[in-house]
Design a protein around this motif. Structure first.
Motif, short mmCIF file in Angstrom:
data_model
loop_
_atom_site.label_atom_id
_atom_site.label_comp_id
_atom_site.label_asym_id
_atom_site.label_seq_id
_atom_site.Cartn_x
_atom_site.Cartn_y
_atom_site.Cartn_z
N ASN A 221 0.83 -1.21 0.00
CA ASN A 221 0.00 0.00 0.00
C ASN A 221 0.86 1.25 0.00
N ASP A 222 2.01 1.18 0.63
CA ASP A 222 3.01 2.25 0.61
C ASP A 222 4.11 1.81 -0.36
N LYS A 223 4.11 2.39 -1.56
CA LYS A 223 5.05 1.95 -2.59
C LYS A 223 6.50 2.12 -2.18
N LYS A 224 6.83 3.25 -1.60
CA LYS A 224 8.23 3.51 -1.25
C LYS A 224 8.71 2.54 -0.18
N ARG A 225 7.87 2.32 0.81
CA ARG A 225 8.26 1.38 1.87
C ARG A 225 8.40 -0.03 1.30
N ALA A 226 7.54 -0.40 0.36
CA ALA A 226 7.63 -1.72 -0.25
C ALA A 226 8.95 -1.89 -0.99
N ARG A 227 9.38 -0.85 -1.70
CA ARG A 227 10.64 -0.93 -2.45
C ARG A 227 11.81 -1.12 -1.50
N ILE A 228 11.85 -0.32 -0.44
CA ILE A 228 12.94 -0.42 0.53
C ILE A 228 12.96 -1.78 1.20
N ASN A 229 11.79 -2.23 1.66
CA ASN A 229 11.71 -3.52 2.36
C ASN A 229 12.12 -4.67 1.46
N CYS A 230 11.67 -4.64 0.21
CA CYS A 230 11.94 -5.76 -0.69
C CYS A 230 13.41 -5.81 -1.08
N ILE A 231 13.98 -4.68 -1.45
CA ILE A 231 15.40 -4.67 -1.84
C ILE A 231 16.27 -5.05 -0.65
N SER A 232 15.92 -4.57 0.55
CA SER A 232 16.68 -4.94 1.75
C SER A 232 16.64 -6.45 1.96
N HIS A 233 15.47 -7.05 1.77
CA HIS A 233 15.34 -8.48 1.98
C HIS A 233 16.15 -9.26 0.96
N ILE A 234 16.16 -8.80 -0.28
CA ILE A 234 16.96 -9.47 -1.32
C ILE A 234 18.43 -9.47 -0.92
N LEU A 235 18.92 -8.33 -0.49
CA LEU A 235 20.33 -8.23 -0.11
C LEU A 235 20.66 -9.13 1.08
N LYS A 236 19.75 -9.21 2.04
CA LYS A 236 19.98 -10.04 3.22
C LYS A 236 19.87 -11.53 2.90
N SER A 237 19.20 -11.86 1.79
CA SER A 237 18.98 -13.26 1.44
C SER A 237 20.10 -13.85 0.60
N ILE A 238 21.03 -13.02 0.16
CA ILE A 238 22.13 -13.48 -0.70
C ILE A 238 23.44 -13.34 0.07
N PRO A 239 24.20 -14.40 0.23
CA PRO A 239 25.43 -14.35 1.02
C PRO A 239 26.61 -13.75 0.24
N TYR A 240 26.45 -12.51 -0.20
CA TYR A 240 27.51 -11.87 -0.99
C TYR A 240 28.54 -11.21 -0.08
N GLU A 241 29.67 -10.90 -0.67
CA GLU A 241 30.74 -10.20 0.03
C GLU A 241 31.18 -9.01 -0.80
N HIS A 242 31.73 -8.01 -0.13
CA HIS A 242 32.26 -6.87 -0.86
C HIS A 242 33.55 -7.28 -1.58
N VAL A 243 33.57 -7.09 -2.86
CA VAL A 243 34.74 -7.43 -3.67
C VAL A 243 35.55 -6.16 -3.89
N PRO A 244 36.84 -6.14 -3.55
CA PRO A 244 37.65 -4.94 -3.76
C PRO A 244 37.63 -4.51 -5.22
N PHE A 245 37.51 -3.21 -5.44
CA PHE A 245 37.50 -2.66 -6.79
C PHE A 245 38.93 -2.39 -7.24
N ASP A 246 39.28 -2.98 -8.36
CA ASP A 246 40.62 -2.74 -8.92
C ASP A 246 40.60 -1.44 -9.71
N LYS A 247 41.15 -0.40 -9.09
CA LYS A 247 41.13 0.91 -9.75
C LYS A 247 42.05 0.90 -10.96
N PRO A 248 41.54 1.31 -12.12
CA PRO A 248 42.39 1.33 -13.32
C PRO A 248 43.40 2.46 -13.25
N VAL A 249 44.52 2.26 -13.90
CA VAL A 249 45.54 3.30 -13.99
C VAL A 249 45.44 3.90 -15.39
N PHE A 250 45.10 5.17 -15.44
CA PHE A 250 44.97 5.84 -16.73
C PHE A 250 46.36 6.29 -17.21
#
Length: 278
Positions: A221-250
């Protein structure tokens, strides 16, 4: 959906009185940053993820999917929204048209409606026989178990709204040219057949809510709250890890060659529409 879930959706929206703009924007930005970390992990790990979005018409599936995917690569987060099956597809095994869209390693496939069309709109509208619909409900848990056993992470979300909120959104679509494309003949039928769809969805969720592939209800019924709740749940349901970003050298940008001459051929340039402030 059941009266219990209808009540939960209404109560959530009433008690929270809507998510305020700045708080919503701040939290959505934080979640979208996390989705970028998830994307890097999916690519590196070769994970295969399927996210199914089902729900009431006008419940906000498109809005959740848009915020889920707008800051990530469409080559990693792939949205599948299939049209009505053609004559050839109608002659195939029902699940066949969905097989080809399942993820390879390093992909997240998001189904904007899915194989659950069969026990939903197809069943209610008479596009399939009652026998086929019941057969689907019997066999789908085994099909999904096979997907999970193969290593696919399967998440299933059902977005729910109250009768009053759905009607409000349908009427907004009638009046707003930017939303009129969203109002289909099937939407009108879903408005008229609210309780037929309620029975069908209740039976669908009861029959296919399993330990390996549970349904998650998203009060919307509250669209914004639904978006936040659903995306939060997706992130909590996947056992991902932060992968270091390899910064390119220009390296050093090359200089303009001494013999370079700009092509004098006239080009078509898009004209300015807005006046430049003086």
């Amino acid at each position: 959906m059941s009266k219990k879930n209808d009540k939960a959706a209404t109560t959530s929206a009433e008690s929270d009185a809507g998510l305020k703009g700045k708080a919503y924007d701040k939290e959505l930005n934080r979640l979208q940053i996390e989705l970028s970390y998830l994307q890097a992990w999916v690519k590196k790990s070769g994970a295969r993820i399927v996210i199914i979005f089902e729900g009431r018409d006008a419940a906000g599936k498109g809005g959740v999917i848009k915020r889920l995917t707008e800051k990530v690569s469409p080559r990693v987060f792939r949205v599948v929204a299939l049209p009505a099956p053609g004559d050839r597809e109608k002659s195939q095994i029902y699940m066949q048209r969905y097989f080809q869209h399942l993820p390879a390693g390093g992909e997240v496939v998001i189904f904007d409606r899915s194989w659950y069309n069969r026990p939903g709109v197809e069943r209610v509208m008479g596009f399939c026989s009652e026998k086929k619909a019941r057969r689907f409900l019997e066999t789908t848990p085994r099909f999904e178990a096979a997907l999970v056993e193969s290593g696919i992470l399967l998440l299933k979300y059902f977005l729910d709204v109250s009768e009053e909120e759905q009607e409000k959104r349908f009427r907004q679509r009638v009046e707003d040219p930017l939303r009129q494309w969203k109002l289909s003949p099937m939407d009108v039928e879903s408005y008229n057949r609210w309780w037929d769809y309620t029975r069908a969805y209740d039976e669908m969720i009861t029959a296919t809510d399993t330990r390996h592939a549970p349904w998650w209800i998203v009060p919307s019924n509250d669209k914004k709250r639904a978006r936040i709740n659903c995306i939060s749940h997706i992130l909590k349901s996947i056992p991902y890890e932060h992968v270091p970003f390899d910064k390119p050298v220009f390296g050093k940008r090359q200089k303009r060659p001494d013999d370079f001459v700009s092509d004098p051929t006239p080009r078509n340039t898009v004209p300015e529409v807005l006046q430049t402030p003086s």
